[in-house]
Design a protein around this motif. Sequence first.
Motif, PDB file in Angstrom:
ATOM      1  N   GLY A 226       0.837  -1.371   0.256  1.00 23.09           N
ATOM      2  CA  GLY A 226       0.007   0.019  -0.035  1.00 23.09           C
ATOM      3  C   GLY A 226       0.740   1.400   0.186  1.00 23.09           C
ATOM      4  O   GLY A 226       0.184   2.331   0.382  1.00 23.09           O
ATOM      5  N   VAL A 227       1.991   1.223  -0.461  1.00 24.16           N
ATOM      6  CA  VAL A 227       2.800   2.505  -0.685  1.00 24.16           C
ATOM      7  C   VAL A 227       2.501   3.276  -1.766  1.00 24.16           C
ATOM      8  O   VAL A 227       2.190   2.893  -2.931  1.00 24.16           O
ATOM      9  N   LYS A 228       1.836   4.401  -1.519  1.00 26.05           N
ATOM     10  CA  LYS A 228       1.106   5.492  -2.466  1.00 26.05           C
ATOM     11  C   LYS A 228       2.314   6.413  -3.306  1.00 26.05           C
ATOM     12  O   LYS A 228       2.984   7.253  -2.543  1.00 26.05           O
ATOM     13  N   LYS A 229       2.452   6.433  -4.388  1.00 27.07           N
ATOM     14  CA  LYS A 229       2.833   7.433  -5.224  1.00 27.07           C
ATOM     15  C   LYS A 229       2.068   8.063  -6.215  1.00 27.07           C
ATOM     16  O   LYS A 229       0.934   7.328  -6.623  1.00 27.07           O
ATOM     17  N   TYR A 230       2.333   9.156  -6.789  1.00 22.57           N
ATOM     18  CA  TYR A 230       1.436   9.658  -7.789  1.00 22.57           C
ATOM     19  C   TYR A 230       2.260   9.660  -9.068  1.00 22.57           C
ATOM     20  O   TYR A 230       3.153  10.473  -9.091  1.00 22.57           O
ATOM     21  N   HIS A 231       1.666   9.218 -10.122  1.00 28.93           N
ATOM     22  CA  HIS A 231       2.325   9.383 -11.430  1.00 28.93           C
ATOM     23  C   HIS A 231       1.780  10.541 -12.386  1.00 28.93           C
ATOM     24  O   HIS A 231       0.487  10.835 -12.254  1.00 28.93           O
ATOM     25  N   ARG A 232       2.639  11.140 -12.962  1.00 30.47           N
ATOM     26  CA  ARG A 232       2.598  12.308 -13.877  1.00 30.47           C
ATOM     27  C   ARG A 232       3.343  12.176 -14.992  1.00 30.47           C
ATOM     28  O   ARG A 232       4.515  11.979 -15.038  1.00 30.47           O
ATOM     29  N   THR A 233       2.593  12.417 -16.085  1.00 33.38           N
ATOM     30  CA  THR A 233       3.385  12.398 -17.420  1.00 33.38           C
ATOM     31  C   THR A 233       4.518  13.493 -17.560  1.00 33.38           C
ATOM     32  O   THR A 233       4.093  14.632 -17.016  1.00 33.38           O
ATOM     33  N   PHE A 234       5.267  13.510 -18.586  1.00 31.31           N
ATOM     34  CA  PHE A 234       6.486  14.556 -18.870  1.00 31.31           C
ATOM     35  C   PHE A 234       5.364  15.827 -19.056  1.00 31.31           C
ATOM     36  O   PHE A 234       5.849  16.795 -18.496  1.00 31.31           O
ATOM     37  N   SER A 235       4.505  15.658 -19.806  1.00 31.08           N
ATOM     38  CA  SER A 235       3.781  16.932 -20.192  1.00 31.08           C
ATOM     39  C   SER A 235       3.112  17.511 -19.004  1.00 31.08           C
ATOM     40  O   SER A 235       3.050  18.780 -18.871  1.00 31.08           O
ATOM     41  N   SER A 236       2.534  16.651 -18.276  1.00 27.73           N
ATOM     42  CA  SER A 236       2.016  17.219 -16.974  1.00 27.73           C
ATOM     43  C   SER A 236       2.979  18.020 -16.226  1.00 27.73           C
ATOM     44  O   SER A 236       2.504  19.118 -15.641  1.00 27.73           O
ATOM     45  N   ILE A 237       3.993  17.476 -16.002  1.00 28.12           N
ATOM     46  CA  ILE A 237       4.990  18.045 -14.952  1.00 28.12           C
ATOM     47  C   ILE A 237       5.475  19.404 -15.751  1.00 28.12           C
ATOM     48  O   ILE A 237       5.491  20.618 -14.891  1.00 28.12           O
ATOM     49  N   VAL A 238       6.020  19.495 -16.959  1.00 26.36           N
ATOM     50  CA  VAL A 238       6.275  20.506 -17.555  1.00 26.36           C
ATOM     51  C   VAL A 238       5.226  21.627 -17.664  1.00 26.36           C
ATOM     52  O   VAL A 238       5.499  22.720 -17.317  1.00 26.36           O
ATOM     53  N   ASN A 239       4.083  21.347 -18.037  1.00 29.06           N
ATOM     54  CA  ASN A 239       3.061  22.105 -18.142  1.00 29.06           C
ATOM     55  C   ASN A 239       2.581  22.902 -16.625  1.00 29.06           C
ATOM     56  O   ASN A 239       2.173  23.952 -16.629  1.00 29.06           O
ATOM     57  N   THR A 240       2.680  21.893 -15.828  1.00 28.97           N
ATOM     58  CA  THR A 240       2.088  22.439 -14.346  1.00 28.97           C
ATOM     59  C   THR A 240       3.156  23.520 -14.071  1.00 28.97           C
ATOM     60  O   THR A 240       3.053  24.589 -13.361  1.00 28.97           O
ATOM     61  N   LEU A 241       4.521  23.248 -14.161  1.00 28.64           N
ATOM     62  CA  LEU A 241       5.637  24.218 -13.697  1.00 28.64           C
ATOM     63  C   LEU A 241       5.550  25.453 -14.461  1.00 28.64           C
ATOM     64  O   LEU A 241       5.704  26.435 -13.987  1.00 28.64           O
ATOM     65  N   VAL A 242       5.305  25.272 -15.955  1.00 29.43           N
ATOM     66  CA  VAL A 242       4.981  26.570 -16.806  1.00 29.43           C
ATOM     67  C   VAL A 242       3.829  27.296 -16.169  1.00 29.43           C
ATOM     68  O   VAL A 242       3.772  28.669 -16.240  1.00 29.43           O
ATOM     69  N   LEU A 243       2.729  26.687 -15.972  1.00 36.36           N
ATOM     70  CA  LEU A 243       1.544  27.477 -15.691  1.00 36.36           C
ATOM     71  C   LEU A 243       1.687  28.004 -14.586  1.00 36.36           C
ATOM     72  O   LEU A 243       1.120  29.166 -14.186  1.00 36.36           O
ATOM     73  N   LYS A 244       2.533  27.510 -13.574  1.00 42.13           N
ATOM     74  CA  LYS A 244       2.585  28.147 -12.024  1.00 42.13           C
ATOM     75  C   LYS A 244       3.575  29.444 -12.218  1.00 42.13           C
ATOM     76  O   LYS A 244       3.939  29.857 -11.293  1.00 42.13           O
ATOM     77  N   GLY A 245       4.307  29.892 -13.301  1.00 38.74           N
ATOM     78  CA  GLY A 245       5.262  30.814 -13.462  1.00 38.74           C
ATOM     79  C   GLY A 245       6.566  30.659 -13.400  1.00 38.74           C
ATOM     80  O   GLY A 245       7.557  31.530 -13.723  1.00 38.74           O
ATOM     81  N   PHE A 246       6.934  29.092 -13.712  1.00 41.18           N
ATOM     82  CA  PHE A 246       8.309  28.973 -13.687  1.00 41.18           C
ATOM     83  C   PHE A 246       9.010  28.670 -15.257  1.00 41.18           C
ATOM     84  O   PHE A 246       8.232  28.685 -16.142  1.00 41.18           O
ATOM     85  N   VAL A 247      10.179  29.069 -15.238  1.00 39.99           N
ATOM     86  CA  VAL A 247      10.994  29.068 -16.541  1.00 39.99           C
ATOM     87  C   VAL A 247      11.899  27.761 -16.403  1.00 39.99           C
ATOM     88  O   VAL A 247      12.764  27.494 -15.444  1.00 39.99           O
ATOM     89  N   ILE A 248      11.569  26.782 -17.336  1.00 39.96           N
ATOM     90  CA  ILE A 248      12.169  25.677 -17.454  1.00 39.96           C
ATOM     91  C   ILE A 248      13.870  25.880 -17.750  1.00 39.96           C
ATOM     92  O   ILE A 248      13.915  26.460 -18.821  1.00 39.96           O
ATOM     93  N   GLU A 249      14.483  25.577 -16.912  1.00 46.85           N
ATOM     94  CA  GLU A 249      16.209  25.321 -17.333  1.00 46.85           C
ATOM     95  C   GLU A 249      16.769  24.389 -17.720  1.00 46.85           C
ATOM     96  O   GLU A 249      17.599  24.288 -18.655  1.00 46.85           O
ATOM     97  N   LYS A 250      16.717  23.035 -16.976  1.00 43.46           N
ATOM     98  CA  LYS A 250      17.000  21.973 -17.453  1.00 43.46           C
ATOM     99  C   LYS A 250      16.462  20.589 -16.801  1.00 43.46           C
ATOM    100  O   LYS A 250      15.858  20.742 -15.616  1.00 43.46           O
ATOM    101  N   PHE A 251      16.323  19.654 -17.772  1.00 47.35           N
ATOM    102  CA  PHE A 251      15.936  18.404 -17.269  1.00 47.35           C
ATOM    103  C   PHE A 251      17.118  17.246 -17.329  1.00 47.35           C
ATOM    104  O   PHE A 251      17.730  17.375 -18.547  1.00 47.35           O
TER     105      PHE A 251
END
Length: 247
Positions: free
Chosen positions: A188-213
């Motif tokens: 029952g260990v819980k983790k939350y999956h997010r696609t690459f696009s979900s991760i990137v788009n959320t960060l951009v939506l919240k005002g961040f500039v992507i510098e490096k992956f």
Amino acid sequence: MSKQNIYDNSIFFEGYKKIRENKCNANDLIETPALFSLLPDLQGKTILDLGCGVGGHCLEFVNAGAKKVVGIDISKKMLEVAEKENHHSKITYLNLPMESLSQISEKFDLVVSSLAIHYVKDFEKLASDVFNLLNENGLFVFSQEHPLNTCFSEGNRWTKDEKGNKLFANISNYSTDGLRESSWFVDGVKKYHRTFSSIVNTLVLKGFVIEKFVEPIPTEQMLEKYPEHKDLLHKPDFLVVRVKKSN
């Protein structure tokens, strides 16, 4: 909001400690160097460590010149070790879940998190909270389990040949974000999956500039010494991200 505190489960905590005591584990060999490679010069910086665990990174930040470090973790067991083994006058440890970052009023030059983000259900709220805690031009640097790992929910993780050699990794339900439960020391260990696009788009939506992956994998020299990590050439275990708070 649901907050998981699996690290205060005694069976889980002891199992996790044994992995980290083995110094050829993938965290120490691959994830941590990749995370630190994305950090700025820490001289004079104020730093917030999300999911700081036993505080090893907090002490490294201070040794690298940080002016002040705040480490938060939901696990009292982890923080007991941190206070004992990695205490310093410039470090403050708080028993606080990442879901409650709004309780922190001060600002930081850098927010760091090592392999904890995938335990948080609401990534949008977390990204907003981190953005609000950063000074202008502040950085958010974090690692998480790679989406090719977090997506997996059932069946055999590997397809192997008749000799048991790993041929390729199996994935399932990659395109669907959400909760995944697995057995790791305990059920029952819980983790939350997010696609690459979900991760990137959320960060951009919240005002961040992507510098490096970064998707770190072992070097040839590392594989000569630790051949057990060659399966990381099939798929990376970690995703490491550096984003900046835009003006």
